[in-house]
Design a protein around this motif. Sequence first.
Motif, PDB file in Angstrom:
ATOM      1  N   ILE A 197      25.840  -9.312 -51.487  1.00 24.10           N
ATOM      2  CA  ILE A 197      25.556  -9.167 -52.925  1.00 24.10           C
ATOM      3  C   ILE A 197      24.483 -10.161 -53.353  1.00 24.10           C
ATOM      4  CG2 ILE A 197      26.527  -9.470 -55.226  1.00 24.10           C
ATOM      5  CD1 ILE A 197      29.170  -8.326 -54.111  1.00 24.10           C
ATOM      6  N   GLN A 198      24.560 -11.393 -52.855  1.00 23.39           N
ATOM      7  CA  GLN A 198      23.556 -12.417 -53.187  1.00 23.39           C
ATOM      8  C   GLN A 198      22.174 -11.994 -52.673  1.00 23.39           C
ATOM      9  OE1 GLN A 198      24.170 -15.096 -55.109  1.00 23.39           O
ATOM     10  NE2 GLN A 198      21.984 -15.537 -55.079  1.00 23.39           N
ATOM     11  N   ALA A 199      22.101 -11.394 -51.498  1.00 22.21           N
ATOM     12  CA  ALA A 199      20.828 -10.924 -50.938  1.00 22.21           C
ATOM     13  C   ALA A 199      20.250  -9.806 -51.814  1.00 22.21           C
ATOM     14  CB  ALA A 199      21.019 -10.442 -49.503  1.00 22.21           C
ATOM     15  N   GLU A 200      21.133  -8.899 -52.272  1.00 28.26           N
ATOM     16  CA  GLU A 200      20.660  -7.833 -53.167  1.00 28.26           C
ATOM     17  C   GLU A 200      20.135  -8.409 -54.470  1.00 28.26           C
ATOM     18  OE1 GLU A 200      23.586  -4.779 -53.789  1.00 28.26           O
ATOM     19  OE2 GLU A 200      23.822  -4.410 -51.643  1.00 28.26           O
ATOM     20  N   ILE A 201      20.852  -9.406 -55.000  1.00 26.67           N
ATOM     21  CA  ILE A 201      20.409 -10.065 -56.241  1.00 26.67           C
ATOM     22  C   ILE A 201      19.050 -10.720 -56.022  1.00 26.67           C
ATOM     23  CG2 ILE A 201      20.881 -12.007 -57.778  1.00 26.67           C
ATOM     24  CD1 ILE A 201      23.867 -11.290 -57.564  1.00 26.67           C
ATOM     25  N   ASN A 202      18.884 -11.380 -54.864  1.00 30.31           N
ATOM     26  CA  ASN A 202      17.602 -12.028 -54.577  1.00 30.31           C
ATOM     27  C   ASN A 202      16.467 -11.015 -54.444  1.00 30.31           C
ATOM     28  OD1 ASN A 202      18.773 -14.542 -54.641  1.00 30.31           O
ATOM     29  ND2 ASN A 202      19.026 -14.696 -52.424  1.00 30.31           N
ATOM     30  N   GLU A 203      16.770  -9.798 -53.973  1.00 31.20           N
ATOM     31  CA  GLU A 203      15.746  -8.758 -53.876  1.00 31.20           C
ATOM     32  C   GLU A 203      15.404  -8.184 -55.241  1.00 31.20           C
ATOM     33  OE1 GLU A 203      16.971  -5.724 -51.181  1.00 31.20           O
ATOM     34  OE2 GLU A 203      17.010  -7.060 -49.444  1.00 31.20           O
ATOM     35  N   PHE A 251      36.554 -14.490 -44.473  1.00 26.59           N
ATOM     36  CA  PHE A 251      35.244 -14.283 -43.864  1.00 26.59           C
ATOM     37  C   PHE A 251      34.590 -12.989 -44.370  1.00 26.59           C
ATOM     38  CE2 PHE A 251      32.590 -12.621 -40.384  1.00 26.59           C
ATOM     39  CZ  PHE A 251      31.648 -13.636 -40.317  1.00 26.59           C
ATOM     40  N   SER A 252      35.350 -11.910 -44.472  1.00 23.46           N
ATOM     41  CA  SER A 252      34.784 -10.644 -44.963  1.00 23.46           C
ATOM     42  C   SER A 252      34.377 -10.763 -46.425  1.00 23.46           C
ATOM     43  CB  SER A 252      35.776  -9.495 -44.746  1.00 23.46           C
ATOM     44  OG  SER A 252      36.924  -9.667 -45.543  1.00 23.46           O
ATOM     45  N   GLU A 253      35.162 -11.494 -47.215  1.00 31.76           N
ATOM     46  CA  GLU A 253      34.796 -11.720 -48.627  1.00 31.76           C
ATOM     47  C   GLU A 253      33.498 -12.520 -48.717  1.00 31.76           C
ATOM     48  OE1 GLU A 253      38.056 -13.517 -50.670  1.00 31.76           O
ATOM     49  OE2 GLU A 253      39.322 -11.731 -50.482  1.00 31.76           O
ATOM     50  N   MET A 254      33.366 -13.512 -47.860  1.00 28.69           N
ATOM     51  CA  MET A 254      32.142 -14.324 -47.842  1.00 28.69           C
ATOM     52  C   MET A 254      30.946 -13.476 -47.425  1.00 28.69           C
ATOM     53  SD  MET A 254      32.776 -17.354 -48.845  1.00 28.69           S
ATOM     54  CE  MET A 254      31.526 -18.417 -48.237  1.00 28.69           C
ATOM     55  N   GLU A 255      31.192 -12.549 -46.461  1.00 29.08           N
ATOM     56  CA  GLU A 255      30.118 -11.665 -46.020  1.00 29.08           C
ATOM     57  C   GLU A 255      29.684 -10.732 -47.155  1.00 29.08           C
ATOM     58  OE1 GLU A 255      29.115  -8.763 -42.222  1.00 29.08           O
ATOM     59  OE2 GLU A 255      31.180  -9.344 -42.631  1.00 29.08           O
ATOM     60  N   LYS A 256      30.656 -10.190 -47.894  1.00 26.45           N
ATOM     61  CA  LYS A 256      30.342  -9.333 -49.044  1.00 26.45           C
ATOM     62  C   LYS A 256      29.566 -10.109 -50.103  1.00 26.45           C
ATOM     63  CE  LYS A 256      34.254  -6.177 -48.647  1.00 26.45           C
ATOM     64  NZ  LYS A 256      35.530  -5.744 -49.249  1.00 26.45           N
ATOM     65  N   MET A 257      29.978 -11.338 -50.352  1.00 29.82           N
ATOM     66  CA  MET A 257      29.286 -12.176 -51.348  1.00 29.82           C
ATOM     67  C   MET A 257      27.845 -12.463 -50.898  1.00 29.82           C
ATOM     68  SD  MET A 257      32.318 -14.781 -52.590  1.00 29.82           S
ATOM     69  CE  MET A 257      31.217 -15.919 -53.312  1.00 29.82           C
TER      70      MET A 257
END
Length: 164
Positions: free
Chosen positions: A24-30, A15-21
């Motif tokens: 990271i995906q949100a940062e990439i989208n920004e 779950f924590s790995e999924m949260e980190k991913m």
Amino acid sequence: TLDLTCRKAPCFVKFSEMEKMANIQAEINEVQPLLLSVMIVSTLQFYFIGKKCEILQDMNKHLEAVLKEKRALRKRLIKPRCQESLPIEATFHKYVVELLTEAVTFIEKLESHLQTVRSIPQIPNIIKNMNTALTKTEVLVIELEELAEQILKWRELQKEVYSD
């Protein structure tokens, strides 16, 4: 104890790995739209720089052609042009002479024509001044007629006085 068990359980680690991913995906989208806009701007700059480069190359080719023909251009500039003019048929010589005299007359009167055109905006003021002057002249004429009548009456009186 809950913290220790939470960390050791493989589902919470996942779950924590999924949260980190997801973060990271949100940062990439920004960052992605910003990166896209930077790429578009740089592409447009390269396009316009390319266009300017093409224009400069065309100007350079033209100047090189002028330099190659430098001697011929100098000869053409030094040589009088009047011998190269188009011949005029004899039937039209009369009209050319008339046209030239009219052109000379026009050039002589050009300054007066230009002054006339420049004075067009002042015409309403000039007309107003002329109307004022005309009114004053009419008043003076009336006064002059009255004065003439008085002089004639005075003359008649003087004749009667001397005749008595």
